[in-house]
Design a protein around this motif. Sequence first.
Motif, PDB file in Angstrom:
ATOM      1  N   UNK A 113       0.837  -1.196   0.000  1.00 38.93           N
ATOM      2  CA  UNK A 113       0.000   0.000   0.000  1.00 38.93           C
ATOM      3  C   UNK A 113       0.871   1.245   0.000  1.00 38.93           C
ATOM      4  N   UNK A 114       0.257   2.343  -0.373  1.00 37.45           N
ATOM      5  CA  UNK A 114       0.940   3.622  -0.406  1.00 37.45           C
ATOM      6  C   UNK A 114       1.163   4.138   1.012  1.00 37.45           C
ATOM      7  N   UNK A 115       2.314   4.755   1.236  1.00 34.77           N
ATOM      8  CA  UNK A 115       2.624   5.401   2.514  1.00 34.77           C
ATOM      9  C   UNK A 115       3.027   6.837   2.233  1.00 34.77           C
ATOM     10  N   UNK A 118       2.876  13.637   6.292  1.00 27.15           N
ATOM     11  CA  UNK A 118       3.450  13.405   7.628  1.00 27.15           C
ATOM     12  C   UNK A 118       2.556  12.538   8.497  1.00 27.15           C
ATOM     13  N   UNK A 119       3.083  12.158   9.653  1.00 24.60           N
ATOM     14  CA  UNK A 119       2.297  11.423  10.633  1.00 24.60           C
ATOM     15  C   UNK A 119       2.283   9.928  10.482  1.00 24.60           C
ATOM     16  N   UNK A 120       3.141   9.371   9.601  1.00 25.87           N
ATOM     17  CA  UNK A 120       3.190   7.913   9.450  1.00 25.87           C
ATOM     18  C   UNK A 120       3.809   7.292  10.698  1.00 25.87           C
ATOM     19  N   UNK A 121       3.200   6.209  11.199  1.00 27.91           N
ATOM     20  CA  UNK A 121       3.650   5.526  12.410  1.00 27.91           C
ATOM     21  C   UNK A 121       4.139   4.122  12.091  1.00 27.91           C
ATOM     22  N   UNK A 122       4.711   3.458  13.095  1.00 29.66           N
ATOM     23  CA  UNK A 122       5.120   2.062  12.937  1.00 29.66           C
ATOM     24  C   UNK A 122       3.920   1.203  12.555  1.00 29.66           C
ATOM     25  N   UNK A 123       2.768   1.453  13.183  1.00 27.77           N
ATOM     26  CA  UNK A 123       1.555   0.688  12.861  1.00 27.77           C
ATOM     27  C   UNK A 123       1.168   0.871  11.396  1.00 27.77           C
ATOM     28  N   UNK A 124       1.297   2.094  10.888  1.00 28.34           N
ATOM     29  CA  UNK A 124       0.993   2.349   9.479  1.00 28.34           C
ATOM     30  C   UNK A 124       1.924   1.550   8.570  1.00 28.34           C
ATOM     31  N   UNK A 125       3.192   1.490   8.938  1.00 26.05           N
ATOM     32  CA  UNK A 125       4.168   0.740   8.141  1.00 26.05           C
ATOM     33  C   UNK A 125       3.807  -0.744   8.115  1.00 26.05           C
ATOM     34  N   UNK A 126       3.432  -1.299   9.269  1.00 32.70           N
ATOM     35  CA  UNK A 126       3.028  -2.707   9.314  1.00 32.70           C
ATOM     36  C   UNK A 126       1.839  -2.947   8.398  1.00 32.70           C
ATOM     37  N   UNK A 127       0.844  -2.070   8.445  1.00 34.53           N
ATOM     38  CA  UNK A 127      -0.362  -2.258   7.627  1.00 34.53           C
ATOM     39  C   UNK A 127      -0.057  -2.164   6.137  1.00 34.53           C
ATOM     40  N   UNK A 128       0.948  -1.375   5.777  1.00 34.38           N
ATOM     41  CA  UNK A 128       1.253  -1.141   4.360  1.00 34.38           C
ATOM     42  C   UNK A 128       2.262  -2.125   3.778  1.00 34.38           C
ATOM     43  N   UNK A 129       2.778  -3.014   4.614  1.00 37.21           N
ATOM     44  CA  UNK A 129       3.862  -3.908   4.182  1.00 37.21           C
ATOM     45  C   UNK A 129       3.331  -5.291   3.808  1.00 37.21           C
ATOM     46  N   UNK A 130       3.682  -5.728   2.603  1.00 36.29           N
ATOM     47  CA  UNK A 130       3.325  -7.067   2.142  1.00 36.29           C
ATOM     48  C   UNK A 130       4.132  -8.125   2.874  1.00 36.29           C
ATOM     49  N   UNK A 131       5.426  -7.866   3.055  1.00 32.69           N
ATOM     50  CA  UNK A 131       6.276  -8.825   3.728  1.00 32.69           C
ATOM     51  C   UNK A 131       7.697  -8.307   3.872  1.00 32.69           C
ATOM     52  N   UNK A 132       8.508  -9.110   4.565  1.00 34.16           N
ATOM     53  CA  UNK A 132       9.906  -8.776   4.848  1.00 34.16           C
ATOM     54  C   UNK A 132      10.801  -9.808   4.174  1.00 34.16           C
ATOM     55  N   UNK A 219       6.423  13.586  -1.879  1.00 31.60           N
ATOM     56  CA  UNK A 219       6.675  12.267  -2.458  1.00 31.60           C
ATOM     57  C   UNK A 219       6.152  11.207  -1.494  1.00 31.60           C
ATOM     58  N   UNK A 220       5.598  10.143  -2.036  1.00 35.95           N
ATOM     59  CA  UNK A 220       5.108   9.051  -1.200  1.00 35.95           C
ATOM     60  C   UNK A 220       5.830   7.757  -1.545  1.00 35.95           C
ATOM     61  N   UNK A 221       5.751   6.780  -0.644  1.00 38.63           N
ATOM     62  CA  UNK A 221       6.231   5.431  -0.917  1.00 38.63           C
ATOM     63  C   UNK A 221       5.086   4.660  -1.567  1.00 38.63           C
ATOM     64  N   UNK A 224       4.565  -1.922  -4.048  1.00 40.32           N
ATOM     65  CA  UNK A 224       5.567  -2.650  -4.811  1.00 40.32           C
ATOM     66  C   UNK A 224       6.987  -2.181  -4.583  1.00 40.32           C
ATOM     67  N   UNK A 225       7.156  -1.028  -3.931  1.00 42.82           N
ATOM     68  CA  UNK A 225       8.506  -0.532  -3.693  1.00 42.82           C
ATOM     69  C   UNK A 225       9.246  -1.407  -2.680  1.00 42.82           C
ATOM     70  N   UNK A 226      10.551  -1.515  -2.879  1.00 47.64           N
ATOM     71  CA  UNK A 226      11.455  -2.184  -1.958  1.00 47.64           C
ATOM     72  C   UNK A 226      12.101  -1.106  -1.100  1.00 47.64           C
ATOM     73  N   UNK A 227      11.995  -1.258   0.220  1.00 47.80           N
ATOM     74  CA  UNK A 227      12.597  -0.276   1.118  1.00 47.80           C
ATOM     75  C   UNK A 227      13.628  -0.983   1.996  1.00 47.80           C
ATOM     76  N   UNK A 228      14.893  -0.646   1.812  1.00 42.72           N
ATOM     77  CA  UNK A 228      15.950  -1.169   2.680  1.00 42.72           C
ATOM     78  C   UNK A 228      16.007  -0.281   3.917  1.00 42.72           C
TER      79      UNK A 228
END
Length: 259
Positions: A113-115, A118-132, A219-221, A224-228
Amino acid sequence: MDLDFNNIASKLLDAWKQQKPIEPLTDEFKDLSVEDAYKIQLAEVSLLLKEGHKVVGKKIGLTSKPMQQLLGVNEPDYGHLFEDMILLEGEPCERSKLIRPRVEGEFAFILKDRLKGPGVTIADVYRATEGIMPAIEIVDSRIRDWKIKLQDTIADNGSSAKFVLGSRMFPIEQLDLRHIGMIMEKNGEIINTGTGANVLGHPAASVAWLANKLSEFDVSLEPGEIILSGALTAALDANAGDVFTISYHTLGTLTLKFI
Protein backbone atom coordinates in the motif's frame (compact mmCIF):
# COMPACT_ATOMS: atom_id res chain seq x y z
CA MET A 1 25.92 30.20 -3.47
CA ASP A 2 24.72 29.53 -7.02
CA LEU A 3 24.73 25.77 -7.57
CA ASP A 4 24.22 23.94 -10.86
CA PHE A 5 22.49 20.82 -9.51
CA ASN A 6 22.41 19.05 -12.89
CA ASN A 7 26.11 19.65 -13.48
CA ILE A 8 27.07 18.26 -10.07
CA ALA A 9 24.74 15.29 -10.58
CA SER A 10 26.41 14.60 -13.95
CA LYS A 11 29.84 14.57 -12.31
CA LEU A 12 28.66 12.04 -9.74
CA LEU A 13 27.12 9.87 -12.45
CA ASP A 14 30.33 9.97 -14.49
CA ALA A 15 32.29 8.94 -11.40
CA TRP A 16 29.87 6.03 -10.91
CA LYS A 17 30.04 4.86 -14.53
CA GLN A 18 33.82 5.16 -14.81
CA GLN A 19 34.66 4.01 -11.25
CA LYS A 20 36.71 7.16 -10.82
CA PRO A 21 35.94 8.97 -7.56
CA ILE A 22 35.76 12.73 -7.19
CA GLU A 23 36.81 14.99 -4.35
CA PRO A 24 34.26 15.71 -1.60
CA LEU A 25 31.54 18.10 -2.70
CA THR A 26 31.71 19.72 0.73
CA ASP A 27 35.33 20.72 0.00
CA GLU A 28 34.38 22.44 -3.24
CA PHE A 29 31.08 23.88 -2.02
CA LYS A 30 31.67 24.96 1.57
CA ASP A 31 28.09 26.08 2.16
CA LEU A 32 26.39 23.04 0.61
CA SER A 33 23.22 22.42 2.62
CA VAL A 34 21.33 19.19 3.21
CA GLU A 35 18.49 20.58 1.11
CA ASP A 36 20.94 21.32 -1.73
CA ALA A 37 22.30 17.77 -1.45
CA TYR A 38 18.85 16.24 -1.85
CA LYS A 39 18.28 18.46 -4.90
CA ILE A 40 21.50 17.08 -6.41
CA GLN A 41 20.31 13.53 -5.68
CA LEU A 42 16.95 14.21 -7.33
CA ALA A 43 18.75 15.71 -10.35
CA GLU A 44 20.82 12.51 -10.56
CA VAL A 45 17.67 10.40 -10.36
CA SER A 46 16.10 12.47 -13.13
CA LEU A 47 19.14 11.94 -15.37
CA LEU A 48 19.05 8.19 -14.76
CA LEU A 49 15.34 8.02 -15.53
CA LYS A 50 15.99 9.81 -18.83
CA GLU A 51 18.58 7.14 -19.63
CA GLY A 52 15.90 4.46 -19.18
CA HIS A 53 16.68 3.30 -15.65
CA LYS A 54 13.77 2.34 -13.38
CA VAL A 55 13.36 3.18 -9.68
CA VAL A 56 12.32 0.10 -7.68
CA GLY A 57 12.52 1.49 -4.15
CA LYS A 58 14.58 3.41 -1.65
CA LYS A 59 17.26 2.79 0.93
CA ILE A 60 17.70 4.39 4.34
CA GLY A 61 21.14 5.12 5.74
CA LEU A 62 22.65 6.45 8.95
CA THR A 63 20.09 4.61 11.09
CA SER A 64 22.48 3.80 13.93
CA LYS A 65 23.54 6.26 16.61
CA PRO A 66 27.29 5.58 16.12
CA MET A 67 27.06 6.42 12.40
CA GLN A 68 25.03 9.55 13.11
CA GLN A 69 27.57 10.66 15.69
CA LEU A 70 30.39 9.98 13.23
CA LEU A 71 28.90 12.42 10.73
CA GLY A 72 27.56 14.80 13.35
CA VAL A 73 23.88 14.39 12.45
CA ASN A 74 20.73 13.45 14.34
CA GLU A 75 18.62 11.83 11.63
CA PRO A 76 19.04 9.25 8.85
CA ASP A 77 19.29 9.90 5.13
CA TYR A 78 17.97 8.11 2.07
CA GLY A 79 18.74 7.22 -1.53
CA HIS A 80 16.99 5.67 -4.52
CA LEU A 81 17.24 2.03 -5.62
CA PHE A 82 17.27 1.20 -9.32
CA GLU A 83 16.41 -2.00 -11.13
CA ASP A 84 19.98 -2.60 -12.31
CA MET A 85 21.25 -2.49 -8.71
CA ILE A 86 19.57 -5.82 -7.93
CA LEU A 87 21.72 -8.93 -7.66
CA LEU A 88 19.91 -12.26 -7.62
CA GLU A 89 20.56 -14.50 -4.64
CA GLY A 90 23.72 -16.47 -5.42
CA GLU A 91 24.83 -14.07 -8.16
CA PRO A 92 28.39 -12.80 -7.63
CA CYS A 93 29.24 -9.12 -7.45
CA GLU A 94 31.89 -7.80 -9.82
CA ARG A 95 34.36 -5.89 -7.69
CA SER A 96 35.91 -4.18 -10.72
CA LYS A 97 32.66 -2.32 -11.40
CA LEU A 98 32.75 -0.61 -8.01
CA ILE A 99 35.11 1.84 -6.31
CA ARG A 100 35.37 0.96 -2.59
CA PRO A 101 32.38 -1.25 -1.80
CA ARG A 102 31.20 -2.13 1.69
CA VAL A 103 28.68 -4.77 2.74
CA GLU A 104 25.75 -4.41 5.16
CA GLY A 105 22.99 -6.71 6.37
CA GLU A 106 19.47 -5.27 6.31
CA PHE A 107 15.74 -5.97 6.22
CA ALA A 108 13.84 -5.24 3.01
CA PHE A 109 10.23 -4.07 3.37
CA ILE A 110 8.08 -4.91 0.34
CA LEU A 111 5.14 -2.52 0.27
CA LYS A 112 1.58 -3.39 -0.76
CA ASP A 113 0.00 0.00 0.00
CA ARG A 114 0.94 3.62 -0.41
CA LEU A 115 2.62 5.40 2.51
CA LYS A 116 2.67 9.17 2.65
CA GLY A 117 3.54 11.43 5.55
CA PRO A 118 3.45 13.40 7.63
CA GLY A 119 2.30 11.42 10.63
CA VAL A 120 3.19 7.91 9.45
CA THR A 121 3.65 5.53 12.41
CA ILE A 122 5.12 2.06 12.94
CA ALA A 123 1.55 0.69 12.86
CA ASP A 124 0.99 2.35 9.48
CA VAL A 125 4.17 0.74 8.14
CA TYR A 126 3.03 -2.71 9.31
CA ARG A 127 -0.36 -2.26 7.63
CA ALA A 128 1.25 -1.14 4.36
CA THR A 129 3.86 -3.91 4.18
CA GLU A 130 3.33 -7.07 2.14
CA GLY A 131 6.28 -8.83 3.73
CA ILE A 132 9.91 -8.78 4.85
CA MET A 133 12.89 -10.23 3.00
CA PRO A 134 16.44 -10.60 4.28
CA ALA A 135 18.80 -8.42 2.28
CA ILE A 136 22.41 -7.48 1.73
CA GLU A 137 23.23 -3.94 0.68
CA ILE A 138 26.47 -3.11 -1.06
CA VAL A 139 27.23 0.56 -0.53
CA ASP A 140 29.88 2.45 -2.45
CA SER A 141 31.00 6.06 -2.56
CA ARG A 142 31.79 8.13 -5.59
CA ILE A 143 33.58 10.44 -3.16
CA ARG A 144 37.27 9.65 -2.89
CA ASP A 145 38.26 7.38 0.02
CA TRP A 146 34.83 7.67 1.68
CA LYS A 147 35.79 11.13 2.96
CA ILE A 148 32.16 12.09 3.27
CA LYS A 149 30.03 14.45 5.24
CA LEU A 150 26.25 14.09 5.35
CA GLN A 151 25.78 16.34 2.32
CA ASP A 152 28.25 14.27 0.27
CA THR A 153 26.51 10.95 0.81
CA ILE A 154 23.03 12.43 0.26
CA ALA A 155 24.09 14.02 -3.04
CA ASP A 156 25.72 10.70 -4.00
CA ASN A 157 22.34 8.93 -3.81
CA GLY A 158 22.92 7.75 -0.26
CA SER A 159 26.06 5.87 -1.38
CA SER A 160 23.82 3.30 -3.09
CA ALA A 161 25.40 0.65 -5.31
CA LYS A 162 23.92 -2.88 -5.32
CA PHE A 163 21.66 -5.06 -3.18
CA VAL A 164 20.66 -8.69 -2.81
CA LEU A 165 17.24 -9.93 -1.72
CA GLY A 166 16.56 -13.33 -0.20
CA SER A 167 14.39 -15.76 -2.17
CA ARG A 168 11.57 -15.90 0.40
CA MET A 169 9.25 -13.23 1.77
CA PHE A 170 7.94 -13.45 5.34
CA PRO A 171 4.64 -12.01 6.64
CA ILE A 172 5.50 -8.99 8.75
CA GLU A 173 2.77 -9.62 11.31
CA GLN A 174 4.56 -12.82 12.35
CA LEU A 175 7.86 -11.07 13.05
CA ASP A 176 9.19 -9.03 15.95
CA LEU A 177 11.79 -7.21 13.90
CA ARG A 178 13.43 -5.62 16.94
CA HIS A 179 14.57 -9.00 18.23
CA ILE A 180 15.64 -10.71 15.01
CA GLY A 181 19.36 -11.29 15.29
CA MET A 182 21.94 -11.29 12.52
CA ILE A 183 25.40 -12.85 12.29
CA MET A 184 27.76 -11.52 9.63
CA GLU A 185 30.71 -13.63 8.46
CA LYS A 186 33.51 -12.61 6.15
CA ASN A 187 35.53 -15.43 4.61
CA GLY A 188 34.26 -17.83 7.28
CA GLU A 189 35.03 -15.60 10.26
CA ILE A 190 32.28 -14.02 12.36
CA ILE A 191 32.90 -10.27 12.24
CA ASN A 192 29.66 -8.60 13.31
CA THR A 193 26.44 -9.42 15.11
CA GLY A 194 23.38 -7.26 15.62
CA THR A 195 19.61 -7.12 16.00
CA GLY A 196 16.80 -5.19 14.40
CA ALA A 197 16.69 -2.89 17.42
CA ASN A 198 19.97 -1.40 16.17
CA VAL A 199 17.98 0.27 13.37
CA LEU A 200 16.41 3.36 15.01
CA GLY A 201 15.11 1.08 17.77
CA HIS A 202 12.81 -0.67 15.27
CA PRO A 203 13.27 -1.11 11.49
CA ALA A 204 9.66 -0.09 10.88
CA ALA A 205 10.42 3.21 12.62
CA SER A 206 13.08 3.75 9.96
CA VAL A 207 10.53 3.24 7.17
CA ALA A 208 8.10 5.59 8.96
CA TRP A 209 10.87 8.21 9.14
CA LEU A 210 11.40 7.88 5.38
CA ALA A 211 7.69 8.28 4.57
CA ASN A 212 7.52 11.37 6.75
CA LYS A 213 10.75 12.83 5.36
CA LEU A 214 9.61 12.37 1.77
CA SER A 215 6.41 14.26 2.53
CA GLU A 216 8.58 17.39 2.66
CA PHE A 217 9.07 16.89 -1.11
CA ASP A 218 5.44 15.80 -1.69
CA VAL A 219 6.67 12.27 -2.46
CA SER A 220 5.11 9.05 -1.20
CA LEU A 221 6.23 5.43 -0.92
CA GLU A 222 4.31 3.40 -3.49
CA PRO A 223 2.94 -0.17 -3.64
CA GLY A 224 5.57 -2.65 -4.81
CA GLU A 225 8.51 -0.53 -3.69
CA ILE A 226 11.45 -2.18 -1.96
CA ILE A 227 12.60 -0.28 1.12
CA LEU A 228 15.95 -1.17 2.68
CA SER A 229 15.49 -0.09 6.28
CA GLY A 230 19.13 0.36 7.35
CA ALA A 231 22.15 -1.62 8.46
CA LEU A 232 22.02 -3.80 11.57
CA THR A 233 25.80 -3.52 12.03
CA ALA A 234 28.81 -1.63 10.73
CA ALA A 235 29.64 -2.08 7.04
CA LEU A 236 32.57 -4.30 6.01
CA ASP A 237 35.03 -3.57 3.20
CA ALA A 238 34.83 -5.93 0.23
CA ASN A 239 37.53 -7.04 -2.19
CA ALA A 240 37.68 -9.55 -5.01
CA GLY A 241 37.59 -13.09 -3.60
CA ASP A 242 35.77 -12.11 -0.39
CA VAL A 243 32.73 -14.17 0.58
CA PHE A 244 30.12 -12.76 2.96
CA THR A 245 27.56 -14.92 4.73
CA ILE A 246 24.78 -13.20 6.64
CA SER A 247 22.49 -15.35 8.79
CA TYR A 248 19.21 -13.95 10.07
CA HIS A 249 17.29 -15.63 12.89
CA THR A 250 14.09 -17.11 11.38
CA LEU A 251 14.74 -15.48 7.97
CA GLY A 252 17.52 -17.69 6.63
CA THR A 253 20.99 -17.08 5.24
CA LEU A 254 22.35 -15.05 2.33
CA THR A 255 25.78 -15.50 0.78
CA LEU A 256 27.53 -13.00 -1.47
CA LYS A 257 30.83 -13.48 -3.30
CA PHE A 258 32.92 -10.76 -4.90
CA ILE A 259 34.78 -11.72 -8.04
